[in-house]
Structure formats: C-alpha cells, structure tokens
Write an enzyme that holds these catalytic residues in place. Structure first.
Site, PDB file in Angstrom:
ATOM      1  N   LYS A 199       0.843  -1.054   0.042  1.00  0.00           N
ATOM      2  CA  LYS A 199       0.142   0.136   0.089  1.00  0.00           C
ATOM      3  C   LYS A 199       0.893   1.266   0.008  1.00  0.00           C
ATOM      4  O   LYS A 199       1.667   1.672   1.187  1.00  0.00           O
ATOM      5  CB  LYS A 199      -0.819   0.012   1.282  1.00  0.00           C
ATOM      6  CG  LYS A 199      -1.879   1.086   1.216  1.00  0.00           C
ATOM      7  CD  LYS A 199      -2.350   1.543   2.537  1.00  0.00           C
ATOM      8  CE  LYS A 199      -1.703   2.774   3.136  1.00  0.00           C
ATOM      9  NZ  LYS A 199      -1.554   3.971   2.468  1.00  0.00           N
ATOM     10  N   GLU A 273      10.172   0.983   9.912  1.00  0.00           N
ATOM     11  CA  GLU A 273      11.285   2.167   9.819  1.00  0.00           C
ATOM     12  C   GLU A 273      10.500   3.353  10.138  1.00  0.00           C
ATOM     13  O   GLU A 273       9.678   3.833   9.181  1.00  0.00           O
ATOM     14  CB  GLU A 273      11.810   1.909   8.273  1.00  0.00           C
ATOM     15  CG  GLU A 273      12.521   0.714   7.926  1.00  0.00           C
ATOM     16  CD  GLU A 273      13.878   0.643   8.577  1.00  0.00           C
ATOM     17  OE1 GLU A 273      14.261   1.879   9.077  1.00  0.00           O
ATOM     18  OE2 GLU A 273      14.714  -0.288   8.525  1.00  0.00           O
ATOM     19  N   CYS A 307      13.948  11.045   6.866  1.00  0.00           N
ATOM     20  CA  CYS A 307      14.133  10.751   8.175  1.00  0.00           C
ATOM     21  C   CYS A 307      15.542  10.582   8.898  1.00  0.00           C
ATOM     22  O   CYS A 307      15.481  10.681  10.043  1.00  0.00           O
ATOM     23  CB  CYS A 307      13.459   9.132   8.309  1.00  0.00           C
ATOM     24  SG  CYS A 307      14.109   8.116   7.091  1.00  0.00           S
ATOM     25  N   GLU A 405      10.061  15.605  15.425  1.00  0.00           N
ATOM     26  CA  GLU A 405      10.635  15.565  13.911  1.00  0.00           C
ATOM     27  C   GLU A 405       9.746  16.469  13.526  1.00  0.00           C
ATOM     28  O   GLU A 405       8.490  16.666  13.533  1.00  0.00           O
ATOM     29  CB  GLU A 405      10.314  14.213  13.489  1.00  0.00           C
ATOM     30  CG  GLU A 405      10.521  13.926  12.152  1.00  0.00           C
ATOM     31  CD  GLU A 405      10.198  12.618  11.702  1.00  0.00           C
ATOM     32  OE1 GLU A 405       8.994  11.980  11.841  1.00  0.00           O
ATOM     33  OE2 GLU A 405      11.059  11.966  10.843  1.00  0.00           O
TER      34      GLU A 405
HETATM   35  P1  NAD Z   1       2.581   8.208   7.696  1.00  0.00           P
HETATM   36  O1  NAD Z   1       2.849   7.486   9.014  1.00  0.00           O
HETATM   37  O2  NAD Z   1       1.720   9.337   8.022  1.00  0.00           O
HETATM   38  O3  NAD Z   1       2.283   7.496   6.487  1.00  0.00           O
HETATM   39  C1  NAD Z   1       3.221   6.250   6.196  1.00  0.00           C
HETATM   40  C2  NAD Z   1       2.175   5.216   5.639  1.00  0.00           C
HETATM   41  O4  NAD Z   1       1.557   4.481   6.704  1.00  0.00           O
HETATM   42  C3  NAD Z   1       1.224   5.723   4.593  1.00  0.00           C
HETATM   43  O5  NAD Z   1       1.247   4.677   3.485  1.00  0.00           O
HETATM   44  C4  NAD Z   1      -0.235   5.753   5.280  1.00  0.00           C
HETATM   45  O6  NAD Z   1      -1.163   5.658   4.594  1.00  0.00           O
HETATM   46  C5  NAD Z   1      -0.013   4.411   6.296  1.00  0.00           C
HETATM   47  N1  NAD Z   1      -0.855   4.479   7.541  1.00  0.00           N
HETATM   48  C6  NAD Z   1      -1.146   5.535   8.174  1.00  0.00           C
HETATM   49  N2  NAD Z   1      -1.920   5.190   9.308  1.00  0.00           N
HETATM   50  C7  NAD Z   1      -1.816   3.898   9.070  1.00  0.00           C
HETATM   51  C8  NAD Z   1      -2.724   2.973   9.927  1.00  0.00           C
HETATM   52  N3  NAD Z   1      -3.293   3.241  10.892  1.00  0.00           N
HETATM   53  N4  NAD Z   1      -2.444   1.537   9.662  1.00  0.00           N
HETATM   54  C9  NAD Z   1      -1.588   1.268   8.582  1.00  0.00           C
HETATM   55  N5  NAD Z   1      -1.156   2.050   7.821  1.00  0.00           N
HETATM   56  C10 NAD Z   1      -1.234   3.525   8.221  1.00  0.00           C
HETATM   57  O7  NAD Z   1       4.016   8.683   7.390  1.00  0.00           O
HETATM   58  P2  NAD Z   1       4.367   9.692   6.186  1.00  0.00           P
HETATM   59  O8  NAD Z   1       3.850  11.107   6.613  1.00  0.00           O
HETATM   60  O9  NAD Z   1       3.910   9.205   4.902  1.00  0.00           O
HETATM   61  O10 NAD Z   1       5.875   9.571   6.166  1.00  0.00           O
HETATM   62  C11 NAD Z   1       6.893  10.454   6.927  1.00  0.00           C
HETATM   63  C12 NAD Z   1       7.456   9.517   8.058  1.00  0.00           C
HETATM   64  O11 NAD Z   1       8.112   8.512   7.611  1.00  0.00           O
HETATM   65  C13 NAD Z   1       8.219  10.450   8.868  1.00  0.00           C
HETATM   66  O12 NAD Z   1       8.005  10.302  10.403  1.00  0.00           O
HETATM   67  C14 NAD Z   1       9.542   9.799   8.599  1.00  0.00           C
HETATM   68  O13 NAD Z   1      10.446  10.030   9.519  1.00  0.00           O
HETATM   69  C15 NAD Z   1       9.291   8.470   8.301  1.00  0.00           C
HETATM   70  N6  NAD Z   1      10.073   7.693   7.339  1.00  0.00           N
HETATM   71  C16 NAD Z   1      11.222   6.855   8.020  1.00  0.00           C
HETATM   72  C17 NAD Z   1      12.117   6.132   7.200  1.00  0.00           C
HETATM   73  C18 NAD Z   1      12.954   5.202   7.589  1.00  0.00           C
HETATM   74  O14 NAD Z   1      13.686   4.674   6.901  1.00  0.00           O
HETATM   75  N7  NAD Z   1      12.937   4.991   8.865  1.00  0.00           N
HETATM   76  C19 NAD Z   1      12.035   6.768   6.000  1.00  0.00           C
HETATM   77  C20 NAD Z   1      11.192   7.400   5.113  1.00  0.00           C
HETATM   78  C21 NAD Z   1      10.201   7.928   6.076  1.00  0.00           C
END
Ligand code: NAD
Length: 503
Positions: A199, A273, A307, A405
């Site tokens: 997804k 992650e 991140c 963050e």
């Molecule tokens: P987000 O958590 O809002 O969304 C990430 C994904 O999770 C999306 O596809 C979203 O639809 C899904 N999601 C949201 N709620 C969910 C739920 N209840 N159940 C299952 N899936 C759900 O994050 P974002 O805003 O898209 O991305 C930014 C975040 O990602 C930041 O915190 C960043 O640090 C992190 N990030 C981490 C890494 C890493 O390697 N550690 C890499 C890239 C981004």
C-alpha cells in the site's frame, strides 16, 4: 496560518507555464494491481493526487477497501508456494530484469515522482538510481546467503539450517521517497522468496503504480500486488489479515504503533522504519567548513523530508558562532524552485498543505519559545507549499523544535560545553535512527560513535548510504533492517533440520 519568510534572497524559481514534466497520457492506470492486472476496486471513493508546486489536482486515485486487500492477499497467498520454491538464481534473474526495466524507464519514473512530490529532478533521479541499485544488490545477495555451518552438534545428529521465505508480506510506504522506499522493501522481499501486497502513501501512489505497470510481465501473477488507499483502511486490514505473515511499514511512529498493535492479534512479524531526529555533534576540533557544506545537503535534501536528515546540530560553544555563520552561508545558496525550472533546482516544496501548515506551526512555536531564525523562518511566496530553508539558533533546551521531528527544511543549532553533555543531549530524543559526530580526533570519533544511540552513525559525514549496509533504527525509530544482507534475514526465517545419522 502562514507567515512570510524573513529572508529575501530565497525566491521560488518557477518553470515555464508550457513545460510539463510528464504527459498525462503516460500516467499509470489508477486502479489496484492485483493478481497480475490492474483492477477496479470494490469502492467508489477516490483520492485527489495534488502537485505540491501548483496545488493543481493531477488525477484521482482509487481508495481501496478491506475487500480489495482481501482479494490482493488471496492472490499473494496463491502465488507464494511456487514463487517461494524458485531457486535463488531464478529470482535473481527476475530482479535483474526488473532493474533493467527500471533503468530503461528511469527518466519517466523520475519525472513522474517529481510531479507527484514536487521534488527537484536531481532528487528524483537519485531516488530512481537508488531503486535500481536495490534490485541489483538484492539479485546478487539472494545467491550468496550465509548461515551457521552444518555439523554434528549433538551426537549422531547432523544439523542443517534451511532459510525459508516468510510467505505473504504486507508493505506500507510513505510519501517522502515513494519509489525508493517501495524498492527498499520489494527487492529483498522478492529476493527472499516472499509475495507482496503493497500500500503506497495515499498522497503519492503514482510511481508505485507505474512500477507495477512496467514490471507486470516479469513476475508471475500474484507475486506483487498494489492496493492504493488510506492507512486506517487498507493498511489497517493488511496488518490485521490472518494470511499476512509480516507487516513492514516505513512511516511515522503513530502508524508503526497502529500496525504493531494489529499484528499482535495474529502474532505476525513486524518490520518498522519510523521517524528520526538526527543529532549532528560538532566538536571544537571539527572541520567546520566541511560540516557546514555537508549539512547543506544532509539537512535540506528533499526539503528536509528525510528521516535521517541532519536537523539537530549540537555544536561546542567555542565554535558555535563560526559554525552558524558557515552554515548560513552554505544554506542561502540553495536553489529553490519547481522541478520544471531547471536541472539545478535543489529544494522543492513540502508534500501537502497539511504538512506545510504543520511545519509552519512548528516554526511559530519555536520562535515563541525564544528560538531565532537566522535564515528563513517561514513560508515562501505561493502557489505551492514552499518553506524557506531555515536555520534556528538560541534554541532553548527541551524545546519542541529540538526534540520533535519537524520533517521540513529546518536545522536547529544548540551549544554544549562538554563531551559528556553532548552525548547526553544527543541521545535525549525518543528517536534513534541516525546521528553524526564531527571531530578530527580519531579516538574521540570512535568513542562517540559507540555512545550515540542510533542505527547509523557517521563520523565526519552525514546522510551517505550504501545498499550493502543496513539502515535501521533504535528506540522509537523502529526495528528491522532495510538494505544489505540483513534485510534478507529479516524477510526470511531459519529452520533447523536435524538428521539422525544412524537411522
Ligand atoms: P505516515 O505514517 O503518515 O504514513 C506512512 C504510511 O502509513 C502511509 O502509507 C499511510 O497511509 C500509512 N498509515 C497511516 N496510518 C496507518 C494505519 N493506522 N495503519 C496502517 N497504515 C497506516 O508517514 P508519512 O507522513 O507518509 O511519512 C513520513 C514519516 O515516515 C516520517 O515520520 C519519517 O521519518 C518516516 N520515514 C522513515 C524512514 C526510515 O527509513 N526510518 C524513511 C522514510 C520516512
């Protein structure tokens, strides 16, 4: 609630109105990719996909339902036996073919990514190159797995370790590097012999759907499936589904928590992650010019929506003024604009109105707490979600901008007086994804690296990654390794088979 930037030399360069990055006819089908074909979902709701530079709607993507997830999982389940039994050589050949297909379409993918996210072409091109290399690396690594030596560890018994795929893996990806984060999962998961239901972020599904379209003929039906839609619907069902053996999510801590909670019900494995707030510890003996030059990229790459961004500087008080001056000199040369405005654009907009408002609220809160924007500090002229590259000084200890963050083009600078204080404060954040230490004293470099609580620590560098090396977080940044042979470990299971030698 927008503010005007305090800097005057940060203007957004706009592309020519008649230049489009991507032709709408080349968009991927805006449906789910299930069992080898694009299919309409059960629901009728759609999600507007917005160009963050212009705020124009690019297209409408399908919002998947729990039934769509069930259909995709059924396809992945049906495919898992035969795909799991293919030899590493066969899987490796498929991964290399995928890499070649991506390379043939690198320009299309980079342009589509830049359109959907607003990121500069140089960032999108780097994402595509990293994605291709992920497939190439995993194609090789899949053929060279290692394990404990087979041997007679109990009398008359020969022990053998067999590495097996986990089965069906549910993958949830974020919007900051849509294709790259998908590739970091897809390559090792397929290499290890699993099948996938992925997804993408509801905001950035286009390159994932394009990927599915491009590689559809290279994989057996059902091995790779995509369901677009919202986290609390599609991601929720994926993490609950009893036939999904693992849920792997890259995203925020809250989303990680939600899927881990769901996964507990079926005891499925979890790979997370999550967020980061990387400290950059600069000692008095550091090469300050090199640190400032490195942070020009490491703090602001992808508009700080990264991140591992070096966003939290802790600098020795004796060199803080000099370092701040050097950093400001570096950061104010960043070229800001739309991806259509030229190959030299380095900084684009934030992903969405909601995120733009969030980052601006962070800046207001920081200033109200006493922080000073020595560069930037607010929004840039619209349209689009552009925020000025910002350097904040006089950050009070414990301020939200120092510990939370922000995920925007914002670097905070705090000072420390002793090594002990530097390490304590660096480890104060709940995250533990990445950190760097800057010193020309090799002994100190080794020592500090061992004391920083982060999955990746750079010494005299920041944000340089290699597909051969793992990327993973400690503490609230999650658990599980992306990249490297460790990812193959995470996406497979080891079975101990013991043969009696006399019977
Ligand atoms: P987000 O958590 O809002 O969304 C990430 C994904 O999770 C999306 O596809 C979203 O639809 C899904 N999601 C949201 N709620 C969910 C739920 N209840 N159940 C299952 N899936 C759900 O994050 P974002 O805003 O898209 O991305 C930014 C975040 O990602 C930041 O915190 C960043 O640090 C992190 N990030 C981490 C890494 C890493 O390697 N550690 C890499 C890239 C981004």
């Amino acid at each position: 609630m927008t503010t005007t930037a305090t800097t005057t030399d940060s203007a957004v360069r706009r592309g020519p109105a008649d230049t489009s990055l991507f032709s709408a006819e080349a968009l991927p089908p805006l449906q789910h990719f299930i069992d080898g074909a694009f299919r309409a979902g059960r629901g009728t709701e759609t999600q507007a996909i917005v160009d963050p530079c212009t705020e124009a709607v690019i297209c409408e993507a399908s919002q998947g339902t729990a039934e769509d997830v069930d259909a995709a999982v059924a396809a992945a389940l049906a495919a898992k036996g035969s795909w799991g039994r293919t030899t590493p050589k066969k899987r490796s050949e498929v991964l290399l073919a995928i890499a070649d297909r991506l390379a043939e379409n690198a320009d299309i993918l980079a342009r589509l990514e830049a359109w959907n996210t607003g990121k500069p072409l140089m960032v999108a091109e780097d994402d595509v190159a990293g994605s291709i290399d992920s497939f190439r690396f995993m194609a090789g690594a899949a053929r060279a797995t290692t394990a404990l030596a087979a041997g007679e560890y109990a009398e008359d018994h020969l022990s053998v370790i067999v590495r097996e795929p986990l089965g069906v893996i549910g993958v949830v990806t974020p919007w900051n590097y849509p294709l790259l984060m998908a590739a970091w999962k897809i390559a090792p998961i397929l290499a290890a012999g699993n099948t996938i239901v992925l997804k993408p972020s509801e905001q950035t599904p286009l390159t994932t759907l394009k990927f599915a379209e491009l590689i559809a003929d290279l994989l057996p039906n059902g091995v790779f499936n995509v369901v677009t839609g919202l986290g609390p619907v599609v991601g929720d069902r994926l993490s609950q589904h009893p036939d999904v053996d693992m849920i792997a999510l890259t995203g925020s801590v809250n989303s990680g928590r939600a899927v881990a909670r769901n996964a507990a019900e079926t005891i499925k494995r979890v790979h997370l992650e999550l967020g980061g707030k990387a400290p950059v510890v600069i000692f008095e003996d550091a090469d300050l010019a090199a640190a400032a030059e490195s942070l020009r990229a490491a703090g602001y790459w992808n508009s700080g929506q990264e991140c591992g961004a070096g966003c939290r500087v802790l600098v020795h008080e004796s060199v803080a003024d000099r370092f701040t001056q050097l950093l400001v000199e570096q950061v104010q040369t960043l070229v800001i604009g739309e991806p259509t405005a030229g190959e030299d654009i380095e900084l684009g907009p934030l992903i969405s109105k909601a995120h733009y408002d969030r980052v601006l609220a962070h800046l207001e809160r920081a200033k109200a707490a006493g922080a000073k924007a020595v560069l930037g500090g607010g929004a840039l002229q619209g349209p689009g979600y552009f925020v000025a590259p910002t350097v904040l000084t006089d950050v009070p200890e414990g301020a939200a901008c120092s510990l939370e963050e922000i995920f925007g083009p914002v670097v905070t600078i705090e000072t420390f007086a002793s090594e002990e204080e530097a390490v304590t404060r660096a480890n104060q954040v709940p995250y533990g994804l990445a950190a760097s230490a800057w010193t020309l004293n090799a002994q100190r470099g080794h020592d500090i690296a061992s004391r920083l609580d982060a999955g990746t620590v750079w010494v005299n560098s920041h944000l340089v990654l290699a597909n051969e090396m793992p990327w993973s977080g400690f503490k609230s940044s999650g658990y599980g390794r992306d990249l490297s042979a460790y990812a193959l470990d995470d996406y497979s299971r080891t079975k101990h088979v013991m043969h009696h030698k006399g019977r």
